[in-house]
Every structure is written in structure tokens, then in C-alpha cells.
Scaffold this motif. Structure first.
Motif, PDB file in Angstrom:
ATOM      1  N   GLU A   1      10.556 -41.669 -40.618  1.00  0.00           N
ATOM      2  CA  GLU A   1      11.675 -42.510 -41.063  1.00  0.00           C
ATOM      3  C   GLU A   1      11.783 -42.450 -42.591  1.00  0.00           C
ATOM      4  OE1 GLU A   1      11.254 -46.738 -40.723  1.00  0.00           O
ATOM      5  OE2 GLU A   1      13.408 -47.076 -40.499  1.00  0.00           O
TER       6      GLU A   1
ATOM      7  N   ILE B   1      14.953 -54.112 -45.563  1.00  0.00           N
ATOM      8  CA  ILE B   1      16.265 -54.219 -44.913  1.00  0.00           C
ATOM      9  C   ILE B   1      16.391 -55.603 -44.288  1.00  0.00           C
ATOM     10  CG2 ILE B   1      17.746 -53.328 -43.048  1.00  0.00           C
ATOM     11  CD1 ILE B   1      17.521 -51.357 -45.394  1.00  0.00           C
TER      12      ILE B   1
ATOM     13  N   SER C   1      18.684 -60.650 -46.772  1.00  0.00           N
ATOM     14  CA  SER C   1      18.017 -60.921 -48.041  1.00  0.00           C
ATOM     15  C   SER C   1      17.709 -59.629 -48.804  1.00  0.00           C
ATOM     16  CB  SER C   1      16.719 -61.675 -47.762  1.00  0.00           C
ATOM     17  OG  SER C   1      16.062 -61.100 -46.644  1.00  0.00           O
TER      18      SER C   1
ATOM     19  N   HIS D   1      13.272 -50.919 -43.553  1.00  0.00           N
ATOM     20  CA  HIS D   1      12.867 -52.211 -43.019  1.00  0.00           C
ATOM     21  C   HIS D   1      11.335 -52.318 -43.024  1.00  0.00           C
ATOM     22  CE1 HIS D   1      13.301 -55.940 -41.033  1.00  0.00           C
ATOM     23  NE2 HIS D   1      13.174 -55.545 -39.781  1.00  0.00           N
TER      24      HIS D   1
ATOM     25  N   GLY E   1      13.097 -60.391 -46.478  1.00  0.00           N
ATOM     26  CA  GLY E   1      13.110 -61.494 -45.532  1.00  0.00           C
ATOM     27  C   GLY E   1      11.768 -61.699 -44.864  1.00  0.00           C
ATOM     28  N   ASP E   2      11.700 -62.757 -44.042  1.00  0.00           N
ATOM     29  CA  ASP E   2      10.480 -63.070 -43.319  1.00  0.00           C
ATOM     30  C   ASP E   2      10.166 -62.008 -42.267  1.00  0.00           C
ATOM     31  OD1 ASP E   2      12.951 -64.761 -42.920  1.00  0.00           O
ATOM     32  OD2 ASP E   2      12.166 -64.805 -40.881  1.00  0.00           O
ATOM     33  N   GLY E   3      11.201 -61.490 -41.625  1.00  0.00           N
ATOM     34  CA  GLY E   3      10.980 -60.447 -40.623  1.00  0.00           C
ATOM     35  C   GLY E   3      10.495 -59.180 -41.293  1.00  0.00           C
ATOM     36  N   ASP E   4      11.152 -58.835 -42.375  1.00  0.00           N
ATOM     37  CA  ASP E   4      10.834 -57.639 -43.135  1.00  0.00           C
ATOM     38  C   ASP E   4       9.392 -57.649 -43.635  1.00  0.00           C
ATOM     39  OD1 ASP E   4      12.321 -55.288 -44.498  1.00  0.00           O
ATOM     40  OD2 ASP E   4      11.251 -56.225 -46.174  1.00  0.00           O
TER      41      ASP E   4
ATOM     42  N   ILE F   1       7.594 -56.556 -39.352  1.00  0.00           N
ATOM     43  CA  ILE F   1       7.456 -55.088 -39.394  1.00  0.00           C
ATOM     44  C   ILE F   1       6.635 -54.622 -40.600  1.00  0.00           C
ATOM     45  CG2 ILE F   1       9.685 -54.761 -40.588  1.00  0.00           C
ATOM     46  CD1 ILE F   1      10.055 -52.236 -38.782  1.00  0.00           C
TER      47      ILE F   1
ATOM     48  N   ASN G   1      14.002 -67.489 -43.954  1.00  0.00           N
ATOM     49  CA  ASN G   1      14.971 -68.314 -43.222  1.00  0.00           C
ATOM     50  C   ASN G   1      14.550 -68.520 -41.775  1.00  0.00           C
ATOM     51  OD1 ASN G   1      15.450 -65.788 -42.223  1.00  0.00           O
ATOM     52  ND2 ASN G   1      17.472 -65.558 -43.178  1.00  0.00           N
TER      53      ASN G   1
ATOM     54  N   ILE H   1      14.309 -66.650 -39.353  1.00  0.00           N
ATOM     55  CA  ILE H   1      15.200 -66.014 -38.362  1.00  0.00           C
ATOM     56  C   ILE H   1      15.487 -64.581 -38.817  1.00  0.00           C
ATOM     57  CG2 ILE H   1      17.436 -66.576 -39.457  1.00  0.00           C
ATOM     58  CD1 ILE H   1      16.923 -67.232 -35.764  1.00  0.00           C
ATOM     59  N   TYR H   2      15.879 -63.745 -37.889  1.00  0.00           N
ATOM     60  CA  TYR H   2      16.410 -62.431 -38.247  1.00  0.00           C
ATOM     61  C   TYR H   2      17.909 -62.594 -38.456  1.00  0.00           C
ATOM     62  CZ  TYR H   2      12.170 -59.759 -37.082  1.00  0.00           C
ATOM     63  OH  TYR H   2      10.911 -59.239 -37.073  1.00  0.00           O
ATOM     64  N   GLY H   3      18.316 -62.605 -39.721  1.00  0.00           N
ATOM     65  CA  GLY H   3      19.729 -62.828 -40.037  1.00  0.00           C
ATOM     66  C   GLY H   3      20.587 -61.614 -39.745  1.00  0.00           C
ATOM     67  N   LEU H   4      20.226 -60.514 -40.353  1.00  0.00           N
ATOM     68  CA  LEU H   4      21.103 -59.332 -40.296  1.00  0.00           C
ATOM     69  C   LEU H   4      21.360 -58.863 -38.868  1.00  0.00           C
ATOM     70  CD1 LEU H   4      22.604 -57.436 -42.302  1.00  0.00           C
ATOM     71  CD2 LEU H   4      20.735 -55.845 -42.014  1.00  0.00           C
ATOM     72  N   THR H   5      20.366 -59.026 -38.010  1.00  0.00           N
ATOM     73  CA  THR H   5      20.553 -58.573 -36.628  1.00  0.00           C
ATOM     74  C   THR H   5      21.107 -59.702 -35.755  1.00  0.00           C
ATOM     75  OG1 THR H   5      18.185 -58.945 -36.369  1.00  0.00           O
ATOM     76  CG2 THR H   5      18.887 -56.679 -36.624  1.00  0.00           C
TER      77      THR H   5
HETATM   78  C1  LIG Z   1      12.869 -49.700 -38.178  1.00  0.00           C
HETATM   79  C2  LIG Z   1      13.913 -50.725 -38.041  1.00  0.00           C
HETATM   80  N1  LIG Z   1      13.899 -51.563 -37.007  1.00  0.00           N
HETATM   81  C3  LIG Z   1      14.864 -52.490 -36.871  1.00  0.00           C
HETATM   82  C4  LIG Z   1      15.856 -52.591 -37.810  1.00  0.00           C
HETATM   83  C5  LIG Z   1      16.923 -53.616 -37.617  1.00  0.00           C
HETATM   84  N2  LIG Z   1      16.788 -54.756 -38.529  1.00  0.00           N
HETATM   85  C6  LIG Z   1      17.442 -54.807 -39.686  1.00  0.00           C
HETATM   86  S1  LIG Z   1      17.179 -56.208 -40.547  1.00  0.00           S
HETATM   87  C7  LIG Z   1      16.172 -56.804 -39.323  1.00  0.00           C
HETATM   88  C8  LIG Z   1      15.553 -58.174 -39.407  1.00  0.00           C
HETATM   89  C9  LIG Z   1      15.916 -58.873 -40.624  1.00  0.00           C
HETATM   90  O1  LIG Z   1      15.260 -60.098 -40.680  1.00  0.00           O
HETATM   91  P1  LIG Z   1      14.656 -60.595 -42.038  1.00  0.00           P
HETATM   92  O2  LIG Z   1      13.764 -59.571 -42.593  1.00  0.00           O
HETATM   93  O3  LIG Z   1      14.073 -61.926 -41.808  1.00  0.00           O
HETATM   94  O4  LIG Z   1      15.912 -60.643 -43.023  1.00  0.00           O
HETATM   95  P2  LIG Z   1      17.154 -61.628 -43.030  1.00  0.00           P
HETATM   96  O5  LIG Z   1      18.280 -60.833 -42.497  1.00  0.00           O
HETATM   97  O6  LIG Z   1      16.826 -62.792 -42.191  1.00  0.00           O
HETATM   98  O7  LIG Z   1      17.326 -61.963 -44.453  1.00  0.00           O
HETATM   99  C10 LIG Z   1      16.069 -55.915 -38.293  1.00  0.00           C
HETATM  100  C11 LIG Z   1      15.257 -56.137 -37.084  1.00  0.00           C
HETATM  101  C12 LIG Z   1      15.848 -51.684 -38.870  1.00  0.00           C
HETATM  102  N3  LIG Z   1      16.772 -51.679 -39.835  1.00  0.00           N
HETATM  103  N4  LIG Z   1      14.869 -50.763 -38.975  1.00  0.00           N
END
Ligand SMILES: Cc1ncc(C[n+]2csc(CCOP(=O)(O)OP(=O)(O)O)c2C)c(N)n1
Ligand code: SF4
Ligand SMILES: [Mg+2]
Lengths: 611, 314
Positions: A289, B73, B76, B92, B116-119, B123, B145, B147-151
Motif C-alpha cells: 500500500e 486518513i 481529522s 490510514h 483520528g482515534d481510528g487512525d 489501524i 471523536n 467514532i469513524y467519521g469519514l467512513t
Molecule cells: C487501509 C484502509 N482501510 C480503511 C480505510 C477507510 N477509512 C478511511 S478513514 C477511516 C476511519 C477514520 O476514523 P478516524 O481515524 O477516527 O478519523 P475521523 O474520520 O473520525 O476523523 C477508515 C476506516 C482506508 N482509507 N484505508
């Protein structure tokens, strides 16, 4: 042995011999192997060493083949002239295939030969008496015996022992020296030597593994940042560079995983370093990636994939050419990249700086397709063939002090700077962070000329198309920068052998063998550059071929399929091997004969040595 | 382009911006205004984080070209496009790995990582742990936040137990990560939490974090007004309590851990933990002792050096 000393009439090699040393992992095969290799190389003999081993730290079976000659040596060869089994298992596995005229050297107290083939000289050694208590020196005796039988003067061995053991103190050197002398004399008194003497040539050669060659090439290319996660058979690059990093101002990082490796390398490269990493197929899979990101943000990196037999964890210590399509398809989407498959250790060294120049100029990732055979294989290298001070061309880069090779872009303070300017060539001047007046964002999202995400405004199909084409345009003329493959051998041969990467040497030797022993003339077209691919040159060469035989170290014919996809040419016949061991010349010879006699169009050789 | 440029021209040009030597350009809020305006939902907590970062950088007197903002990604993670520093908008979860490479290759840059928190905790969790233990000198700003915002609204590693999201319609079964104790135990040398709704406090913490030598984490509550209906401004307003007000000693590790674990009706914000006695990774790296940023050094090795490397192989 193929040639006798007195046969040196038309520049044919005087000698060509192979020594095999086998035992369990942990029995210390590396040291005698090293001593022999260094002695041969210092005398100016070419050599190739291949270690067949398993993923074990102790036990199992390890077999090192060292082949040397005053002529070119491009593979491990076909048979052994001397074998040194360090345990019964090795004796049992290999004795049966020792040819007439060969010798087997072993400790008579520990090992008994059974069913010795005719014409094989058994050389039992009273090791216990010879070593008088110094158990660690048992292998030194064997080395001394081999050298005596090859007519190599004791002084050469004394030199080598001095160099190897001097770290351990005078007593160790002297003890080894005495024991070696006893072994040397014992051989003179009890065994018959070879009918020739290993010559001494005017110029000594260096001994390198492919992993060392890659590390050396990286240093020559100006790599300043190297990151890795250990994975066989690529770890040698990490160890070589780490060993020299401090003194040469190179930063080495061992990262948490290969995803982190590639992303870290991209961060360092984006800062302006030449940055590199090496891995094997599994690690490469984790990197893909990010390799796509290197293409998207146009930040060049170089990554070496040292292939091992796959899939998944596969066979960590065995060789294969099975990752070609993984590299071709690495990462999602279309993006520009280089893929190059060096053909030897020397070639691997020289390819790294060349690839860095290309990736810097074209601002995209460069992938090196090596394999265990080259990277863990050992070869002599003529120091004059290594270009340690290559031209360094960083392309259109902008540094804060304008010092990048007097690059005319250096130091400009352009407020209208567009990092991804849609230029005619597709190449956009690249400012590194820290340069005043060139602030921009490098985004893995599709972006506009100034780096703005196209999705930040509205996803504009015209912009997307423009940027896709801009990046693609970079590669339109790149083929002219790279040497095309050449046909080696006569035009009117009865077949053309086509291969890529590490099989170059063994194919060439098979061709020579076939001509010498069977008077069958075939020629060779070997491919090094996979992307970009010289499809036109290759098509026109192959158009004249009577029979196209594709030789590759994998099951499914990955190169055959690639050749077909790029040229429409379907090979007439195939020689494939996928048992983990590399081709030996006779495997290919047998395949060609079977194919030319119309017995088959897919020949899969059987590996005779149970290693 | 084969313009002939003298060395003097180069020096001249590199220090002049609009006719004024750069070092004398006064840095204002405008200096940090990005090329484009943020496209976050109106009311998104991330606006406040962006503004606070810009204010902090202005107040610290940093030059934009000496700073880089690196993100992964997510909503945020779009932040680098909205601030006028060098930027990288990576993959991401990978921002910290990229940022480590950047910092080590050019240790003179001020490196900020946003996401973000998910980022960061999902992952990118592996990189998070290892960047902390390495004490890489960068500032990690998480817009948390929960939560996963963007998705469009799935559960995240910081979503509360029982929270209903699009991927957990019957409620989240998994315990959330608490980034504060995790970071303290993980080896971060500056650990803080802030709330986008308290700007002055956030700016102050960001300034301290950027100034801190070593890895600093600022986990900022930054409500997603679109997908997180549980953890709203309203919800935070009554709960967040400044550590300063209760006289917390940020050098007391055990007290910091206790405060870090507090969650519920009272949620502390402020600097939980800081230690300044540990060297950063770039301090420890002998290759950086002299010669300036690695990225700007001359490439290749000398004949003497290569001769000695060859001699080892002979
Ligand atoms: C490898 C990969 N898996 C999944 C995604 C899809 N994806 C984009 S943003 C995101 C989650 C974002 O959540 P967070 O990091 O909390 O950011 P927020 O949008 O809440 O600010 C996901 C799952 C991606 N871009 N790349
Ligand atoms: S979806 Fe949520 S996090 Fe994303 S921009 Fe909108 S409010 Fe902010
Ligand atoms: Mg989130």
C-alpha cells in the motif's frame, strides 16, 4: 573437474573444481567455507558458493558447495570433486552421487562410508590424533587436507588462519597453525592429490554475498536511511549496512513491521534522503500500500525483494522466482514504478545506484527483484567491476541551499510553486520540506497540481485524468535510458533460452556445456529490466528464434505469462524448477535435449542432491 | 531549465520572500492559513483544533516552512491541507511511521502529526506504541471523536461500551482504549488531553507539547456532530475538569496514571504526565551529532572509505 592443467591451449580454464562441505547446522560449516573461499579468491580464482540450509539454528542438514576456477564461474556447477562430510548423515546423503575421480574427506572415528561408488578416493582422517585435544580445530584439518590435495601452498593457509584467529590471541593462532600443518602433511603422505594444481593468478578477487553487494551498492548510491524488519533471506543487507552505518553517516532503523518500514523509508525519502529497504515476499506484501503511496506522492524509494519459496511463510531458506507478479501488481491502482532483476552479485551492486538515479529523476518507486540464490549466494567479484563512485543524478530537486549537485532549481523562492506541476515531461520539480517559499502538501489522495486534494473541491474527472496522465507521461521516454537485452550466441541457433534475473549464469553455463559436450548450439536472451520492458527489442529478437524455451525458477511460468502479456509471444517450451533448490547447469541441458527431441514442452528437472 | 545561477543568487533567493528577509517576516494567523478552507461539517470539533494549532505556532514564532504536518486518513487527517506548513497526507494509520522517517531525516523540522482515534489507536496502533517507546521528537495531535467519521459512523477503539454505531447497531461490546494510561505506560514523555471547546487551554497545551523535547501526545476531544450523538459538546461541557485546578503534579507518574484512568461524570483534561530527562531518538543517534539534517548532506562515499570496505572483502 572439467579441464586438466596442461590443456590450457585456447584460453580454456586450467581448473574447475567444486568442494562440498556438509553437516548439521551448528557444526561450523561457515568457517572452513570462508577460509577456502578467501584462499581461492586471493589466488585470483573465480568462485561461486551456495549454501543449502534449513530454517534451523541447530541440527538438520546444511550443505555448502564452493566451486572455483580460473575461468568464469556463474553457478554452483554440476558435481563435486571433494566432499567433506562432518557427520554420517551428510556422508549417507551425498556419497552415492560422488563421481569417479573425486575424493571424500572425513573423520574415521565418527563416520563410515557405505557403498562407495567406483573411482572415489576415500580419505579417512585420524582427527583425534591430529587435533590433540583442540576440538574446535577439527574443521581446520579438513581444510588443510583439501588445500594440500589442490596443490595450494601451506603459506596461503597460514595467512588465512592468522587473519581469522588473530582476534582470539596468539595461542589460538599457533594451535590452529600446528594442527593445520599436521593435516596438510598427513594428506601429502596418505592421499593422492588432484592431477592438477590450483593456479595463482596476478589479481586477487573480493568475496561477497549478494546481500553484501546490495548493501555496498546502497552505500555507493548515497543511501542515508535504511530501514528493515528482519526476514530471511534479505536480512544480510540490514546487517551489512548496520555494520558500517556509524562510520559512514548512514541511519539504520529496525522498525516494528514492514508496513512501518516502507512508510518510514518514504518519510525519510520525502525529507530528501536516498532511502532504501530490503525484505522478502511476505514483508513485501505488507509494504505494497505504501509503495503505491510512493508512486502517488512521487517520492522515490528503492526496495529489494529477496524472493524465497512461497506462498505465505513458504520455505524461508530456499530459493524461487515466484514474486514476479506480486511486484508487477504491488499495491492498488495504476502507478509508475521500476522493476529490475539483477543477474549476479556484481550486477546487483551496480544496479542500485543506477536505479536510484532513475527513481530520483522519474520520482517513483524502484523495486529490485532478487532471490536467495543471488542474495545469500557468494561470488567472487573483481574490484574493478564495482563502481564505488557512480554519477549521482537526483533529477529535479529543490534544496534550501541550492546545493543539490548544482541543480538549477536549487534555492529558488517561488511563491507560485506547484509541486505537481503538469509539465510537458510529466516530471515536476520536487522541493523538500524546509525550503522557504515552496510549502505544499504531498497527498496520497489524488491531488491537483498544487497538492490540493481533488475531493476537497469536488471530484473533478478532468483533473483526475490530467494527473493520471501527468504521472504516466514521465515514463514515455524512459526505455531509452535503459540498456535493452541482447542476444548472446549465434543467430541461427536451434533454440533461444529466455530467462530473467538470477538464472542468467546457470543458463549461460548450460549453453556452454551443451555446445562443448553435445555440439548443440542454442543462444540466450536474458531479461533484467522487467518494468519498463523492452517489448519491441525482445519481440524482434525472438521473431528470428527457431524455438523459444523459457527457463524459470517457479511453477506457473510467471515470466512466460508476462512475456506473453507484453509481446504476445508464447514460449514454445518451458523448463521450470520449483523444489526450492536452484538450477544446476545439467538440469537445463537435460531439459533442452528433451525439448529438442520433442519429448516434452515442459521439462521439470529432479534435484538429485537431498539437501 | 538550465538557468545559470551563482551561489550568491541562491543564497539571496532563499532568504528573500517578497523582498523581505524571511527571518524578519512577522508570523501572523494568516501565515498559517491553508490554501483551501476546511470542508468539515459545520460544527465539527476539528475546526477548533486547527485554529488552536495555528495560534500555537504563531505564538511560538515558528516559520511555516520549518514545520511539517503529517496525517493519516480520516476527516481529522484532512487537516494538513488546511494549514500552511509543509504537509504529508499519508495512508490510514501510517502517519507516525512516515513522521519518524521525516524527523530522523531532518531533525531540524518541527514535526506535527494529526489524525483520528481510528487512525492512531486502531489501524495505526502498532506504530503508536513503537513511536512512543522510541521517544521520537514529534507532537501527535489526535482528534478523538470516538467514532469513524469519514467512513460515516462506525465504532472506533475509543467508542464507549454499549455505544450504538452503524457497525454496532445493538451496542458496542468491546472495551474502549484509554489513550492516557496507554501512552504513559507506552513511554510517551508528554501526555495530555484537551477539549476543542476550551480553546485557550488547548492552545496552551499544544504550545507546551510542541516545545516538549520528545514524543508528545495530545488527545483532543473533538466531537463529530454528524455521527456521534452520544459524546456531544453538551456531554463534554459538564464533564471536563482542568487538572491544573486540582493541583496535579505532572511529574508524579502514579498520580498521573490514576488521573488518566478517571472517566465518567468527571473527566480530567490537561497535562497528565511529562518527563524531560529522557533523550529523544535523534539525540541518541550518533549519525546526527554533526553535519546538519541527514536529508541535506552530500551523497556517496569517498575513495578511502570504499577502499576500506573492499579490503574487508578481500
Ligand atoms: C487501509 C484502509 N482501510 C480503511 C480505510 C477507510 N477509512 C478511511 S478513514 C477511516 C476511519 C477514520 O476514523 P478516524 O481515524 O477516527 O478519523 P475521523 O474520520 O473520525 O476523523 C477508515 C476506516 C482506508 N482509507 N484505508
Ligand atoms: S463527519 Fe464528523 S468528524 Fe467528519 S467532518 Fe463531519 S463532524 Fe467532523
Ligand atoms: Mg474518529
Amino acid at each position: 573437474m572439467t579441464k586438466k592443467q596442461d590443456a590450457n591451449t585456447d584460453n580454456k580454464p586450467l581448473v574447475d573444481f567444486a568442494v562440498g562441505i556438509g553437516g548439521a547446522a551448528g557444526q561450523g560449516i561457515a568457517t572452513p567455507g570462508n577460509i577456502l573461499a578467501r584462499i581461492f579468491a586471493r589466488r585470483g580464482l573465480n568462485l561461486n558458493a551456495y549454501n543449502a540450509y534449513q530454517s534451523l539454528i541447530r541440527g538438520g542438514h546444511t550443505f555448502l558447495t564452493i566451486r572455483a576456477s580460473d575461468g568464469p564461474v556463474r553457478s554452483m556447477g554440476d558435481s563435486l570433486d571433494v566432499m567433506v562430510p562432518l557427520n554420517q548423515d551428510t556422508m549417507d546423503r551425498h556419497l552415492g552421487i560422488m563421481p569417479s575421480g573425486s575424493s571424500v574427506i572425513y573423520d574415521e572415528a565418527k563416520i563410515t562410508p557405505e557403498d562407495t561408488p567406483e573411482g572415489v578416493q576415500l580419505c579417512p582422517l585420524p582427527i583425534k590424533e591430529l587435533i590433540v585435544g583442540n576440538k574446535l580445530a577439527a574443521n581446520t584439518v579438513a581444510v588443510a587436507v583439501v588445500l594440500n590435495m589442490l596443490g595450494i601452498e601451506f603459506d596461503d593457509l597460514a595467512d588465512a588462519l592468522e587473519r581469522i584467529f588473530s582476534r582470539k590471541g596468539k595461542a589460538v593462532v599457533e594451535s590452529n597453525m600446528e594442527i593445520a600443518q599436521r593435516g596438510y602433511d598427513y594428506a601429502a603422505d596418505n592421499f593422492s592429490s588432484f592431477p592438477y594444481k590450483a593456479p595463482r593468478l596476478s589479481k586477487g578477487l573480493a568475496v561477497v554475498t549478494g546481500n553484501e553487494a546490495a548493501g555496498m551498492g546502497a552505500l555507493a548510491a548515497g543511501v542515508k536511511f535504511y530501514a528493515a524488519y528482519p526476514m530471511s533471506p534479505s536480512t544480510g543487507v540490514l546487517m551489512y549496512i548496520a555494520q558500517h552505518a556509524r562510520e559512514l553517516g548512514v541511519m539504520v532503523r529496525q522498525v516494528e513491521d514492514e508496513i512501518g518500514v516502507m512508510n518510514m523509508v518514504i518519510g525519510a525519502a520525502h525529507a530528501g534522503c536516498r532511502a532504501m529497504c530490503a525484505t522478502s515476499g511476505g514483508g513485501f506484501a505488507l509494504m505494497t500500500e505504501a509503495i503505491g503511496m510512493s508512486g502517488m506522492i512521487e517520492t522515490p524509494i528503492v526496495c529489494i525483494d529477496v524472493q524465497r519459496a512461497g506462498p505465505a511463510t513458504g520455505v524461508p531458506t530456499k530459493t524461487e522466482q515466484g514474486d514476479l507478479w506480486q511486484l508487477l501488481g504491488a499495491g492498488q491502482g495504476d502507478y509508475q514504478k521500476f522493476i529490475v532483476a539483477p543477474v549476479s552479485q556484481t550486477d546487483l551492486f551496480n544496479t542500485i545506484p543506477e536505479l536510484f538515479n532513475l527513481t530520483d529523476r522519474y520520482q517513483c518507486p524502484g523495486l529490485v527483484l532478487s532471490d536467495l540464490l543471488i542474495s545469500e549466494g557468494t561470488s567472487t567479484v573483481d574490484p574493478d567491476d564495482l563502481n564505488w563512485q557512480p554519477d549521482i543524478d537526483r533529477g529535479k530537486m529543490i534544496f534550501p541551499d541550492g546545493s543539490a549537485n548544482d541543480n538549477p532549481y536549487g534555492g529558488y523562492n517561488d511563491n507560485d510553486y506547484l509541486r505537481y506541476a503538469n509539465t510537458e515531461s510529466g516530471i515536476s520539480p520536487r522541493a523538500v520540506p524546509g525550503v522557504p517559499g515552496h510549502i505544499h502538501v504531498a497527498a496520497s489522495d489524488e491531488h491537483d497540481e498544487d497538492g490540493t486534494l481533488i475531493s476537497d473541491e469536488f471530484t473533478n474527472p478532468h483533473k483526475r485524468r490530467m494527473m493520471v496522465e501527468k504521472r504516466a507521461r514521465k515514463m514515455e521516454t524512459v526505455l531509452d535510458e535503459i540498456d535493452p537485452p541482447e542476444l548472446v550466441g549465434p543467430n541461427d541457433a536451434s533454440a533461444t533460452l529466455v530467462g530473467f534475473g538470477s538464472t542468467w549464469g546457470v543458463i549461460l553455463e548450460a549453453i556452454e556445456k551443451l555446445a562443448a559436450e553435445d555440439e548443440i548450439v542454442v543462444n540466450q536472451l536474458h531479461v533484467k529490466w522487467i518494468v519498463p520492458f523492452h517489448a519491441d527489442v525482445i519481440s524482434s529478437i525472438l521473431a528470428d528464434s527457431k524455438k523459444i524455451i523459457i527457463v524459470e525458477n517457479n511453477y506457473s511460468g510467471q515470466f512466460a505469462r508476462y512475456l506473453r502479456s507484453e509481446t504476445g509471444i508464447k514460449g514454445d517450451a518451458h523448463i521450470r524448477k520449483y523444489d526450492g533448490e536452484p538450477f544446476m547447469p545439467h538440469h537445463i541441458v537435460d531439459g533442452i535435449k528433451a525439448i529438442l527431441e520433442d519429448q516434452t514442452d515442459l521439462y521439470v528437472p529432479t534435484h538429485e542432491m537431498m539437501v | 531549465m538550465t538557468t545559470t545561477t551563482t551561489a550568491a543568487d541562491i543564497v539571496e533567493k532563499s532568504i528573500i520572500s517578497n523582498g523581505i528577509p524571511l527571518s524578519n517576516v512577522e508570523v501572523t494567523r494568516d501565515s498559517y492559513k491553508g490554501k483551501i478552507d476546511p470542508d468539515w461539517c459545520p460544527g465539527c470539533g476539528d475546526f477548533g483544533v486547527l485554529t488552536a494549532m495555528q495560534k500555537a505556532l504563531v505564538e511560538l514564532g515558528k516559520q511555516p516552512h520549518e514545520c511539517i504536518t503529517i496525517s493519516g486518513i480520516g476527516c481529522s487527517s484532512n487537516l494538513p491541507g488546511f494549514i500552511n506548513t509543509y504537509g504529508m497526507h499519508t495512508l490510514h494509520g501510517r502517519a507516525l511511521a512516515v513522521a519518524t522517517g521525516m524527523k530522523m531525516a531532518n531533525h531540524e523540522l518541527t514535526v506535527m502529526v494529526t489524525g483520528g482515534d481510528g487512525d492512531g489507536f486502531g489501524i495505526g496502533g502498532n506504530h503508536f506504541l513503537h513511536t512512543m517507546r522510541r521517544n521520537v521528537d514529534l507532537t501527535y495531535i489526535v482528534m478523538d471523536n470516538q467514532i469513524y467519521g469519514l467512513t460515516t459512523g462506525q465504532t472506533s477503539p475509543t467508542s464507549a461500551l454499549g455505544m450504538q454505531t452503524k457497525s454496532t447497531p445493538e451496542g458496542n461490546l468491546e472495551n474502549p482504549i484509554n489513550p492516557m494510561p496507554l501512552a504513559m505506560v507506552g513511554g510517551a514523555t508528554f501526555v495530555a488531553r484537551a477539549y476543542t471547546g476550551q480553546q485557550a487551554h488547548l492552545v496552551d497545551i499544544l504550545k507546551q507539547a510542541i516545545d516538549h523535547k520528545g514524543f508528545s501526545l495530545v488527545d483532543v476531544f473533538s466531537p463529530c456532530v454528524t455521527y456521534n450523538k452520544d459524546n456531544t459538546y453538551q456531554w463534554f461541557k459538564s464533564r471536563v475538569k482542568k487538572l491544573e485546578d486540582s493541583g496535579h503534579d505532572r511529574t508524579d507518574f502514579h498520580s498521573a496514571l490514576d488521573k488518566g484512568y478517571m472517566w465518567g461524570d468527571e473527566i480530567p483534561i490537561g497535562v497528565f504526565w511529562q518527563r524531560e530527562d529522557l533523550p529523544t531518538l535523534n539525540d541518541l543517534e550518533p549519525v546526527l551529532d554533526e553535519g546538519g539534517p541527514l536529508a541535506y548532506r552530500t551523497l556517496g562515499i569517498t575513495k578511502t572509505q570504499s577502499d576500506s570496505l573492499m579490503a574487508e572483502m578481500m
